[in-house]
Design an enzyme around this catalytic site. Structure first.
Site, PDB file in Angstrom:
ATOM      1  NE  ARG A 161      27.787   7.883  15.426  1.00  0.00           N
ATOM      2  CZ  ARG A 161      27.526   6.888  15.900  1.00  0.00           C
ATOM      3  NH1 ARG A 161      27.414   6.827  17.466  1.00  0.00           N
ATOM      4  NH2 ARG A 161      27.138   5.761  15.476  1.00  0.00           N
ATOM      5  CB  SER A 231      27.463   7.245   8.541  1.00  0.00           C
ATOM      6  OG  SER A 231      27.441   5.984   8.562  1.00  0.00           O
ATOM      7  CD  GLU A 327      28.249   9.869  12.266  1.00  0.00           C
ATOM      8  OE1 GLU A 327      29.123   9.379  12.328  1.00  0.00           O
ATOM      9  OE2 GLU A 327      27.168   9.507  11.998  1.00  0.00           O
TER      10      GLU A 327
END
Length: 344
Positions: A161, A231, A327
């Protein structure tokens, strides 16, 4: 500047944040012009894609430029399909388009919300595959000059990420296109979730696509109905000794060995803290997937979601000694802010 326009339709959380102006750029020249005009007026600028990975913590005191550069070009040789995609193309729609043309390799990444231009920033990933596995290059433009550069896969410095775009190309640059390289020798990745139930001998790309779509729709809320950004937290990667300690205490703790440690399932950690359904203001933890924070009934503010994320981080650390990191990108009054600092 006294203008004020709503950003509610341009962020999948559906937050009622505002900006001074919203501009839509359909090509790189418009992108540069809008950015340069804002720069001359000494106004903050935000280049926005699909709005699926941003949290407006408050109103944005500047100009939002929507990157809507379209276009898909496909070439091929004996081994690969090469796909050149404009940053403004929708990611899931791209996968559907390629499947219709019998071009495979992106199925595990189906239904990840957002546009193509945002994919390299986060190095999006799901079900055993990441963008870095198929990305040949990323084209970026320096907004003050219009100069276009091509960054190879290696130059993008992809991590979990993470990428160079999170660190060195945040201000004054924009992604205008992504180049994908998809092998004609299709190899299914069936290591996660219901994909493991599929037969390696008979599975087709469309089987994988269908299974991924079913898994995601069964546990992830549709942002057009319930505001969310998918998410919210990264799955933490911890030292192997910490992982072993957790496994001894919690035998059913999901763990995935990585090159740089052991990946834990953030959703599982949150769920074990009994936080599904927990609500602060208008923000809540989704009942089916604890990794997802939602704008319940459309009443949440950015501050509600920040406060909920901070509470979750605190509870997970108290129980497991593991620090969660968002995230999602946090956007404050003047631009992006440090998400970890905001919830610490």
């Amino acid at each position: 500047m006294k203008e004020s326009v709503s950003l509610q339709a341009f962020n999948t959380f559906g937050l009622r944040a505002k900006a001074h102006q919203i501009k839509t750029a359909n090509n790189k020249d418009e992108l540069c012009t809008y950015w340069q005009n804002a720069h001359e007026q000494k106004l903050p600028t935000l280049i926005l894609g699909g709005g699926s990975n941003v949290l407006f913590t408050e109103d944005f005191n500047g100009i939002v430029i929507r990157n809507c550069i379209a276009g898909i070009e496909i070439t091929e040789d004996e081994q690969y399909w090469s796909v050149y995609v404009g940053a403004g193309e929708n990611w899931h729609a791209l996968i559907e388009y390629l499947l219709e043309k019998n071009i495979y390799g992106l199925e595990n990444l189906a239904l990840i919300p957002g546009n193509v231009g945002s994919a390299p920033i986060q190095n999006i990933g799901a079900y055993g595959k990441e963008l870095k596995d198929v990305c040949a290059y990323v084209d970026i433009i320096e907004l003050s000059t219009g100069h276009v550069s091509r960054l190879t896969n290696e130059a993008c410095q992809f991590g979990y990420r993470d990428s160079i775009f999170k660190h060195h190309y945040q201000q004054g640059f924009a992604i205008i296109a992504v180049g994908l390289q998809l092998s004609k020798k299709w190899e299914p990745i069936l290591t996660y979730g219901d994909l493991s139930k599929l037969s390696l001998e008979t599975v087709t790309p469309k089987d994988v696509f269908g299974s991924v779509c079913s898994m995601r729709t069964s546990k992830l809320p549709d942002p057009t109905l319930t505001g969310n950004a998918g998410s919210f937290f990264k799955n933490p990667i911890v030292d192997i000794r910490i992982a072993q300690h957790l496994k001894a205490e919690y035998p059913f703790c999901p763990q995935y060995v990585q090159q740089d440690g052991v990946k834990l399932a953030a959703g599982w950690l949150i769920d074990q803290c009994g936080l599904k359904g927990h609500q602060i203001g208008g923000a809540a933890v989704h009942m089916k997937q604890a990794l997802v924070l939602i704008n319940k009934d459309g009443l949440a503010t950015g501050k509600d979601i920040v406060n909920l994320a901070a509470y979750i981080r605190q509870k997970v650390f108290e129980r497991f000694g593991v620090q969660l990191e968002p995230e999602v990108r946090f956007i404050g009054q003047h631009g992006e802010i440090n998400a970890v600092d905001a919830i610490s």
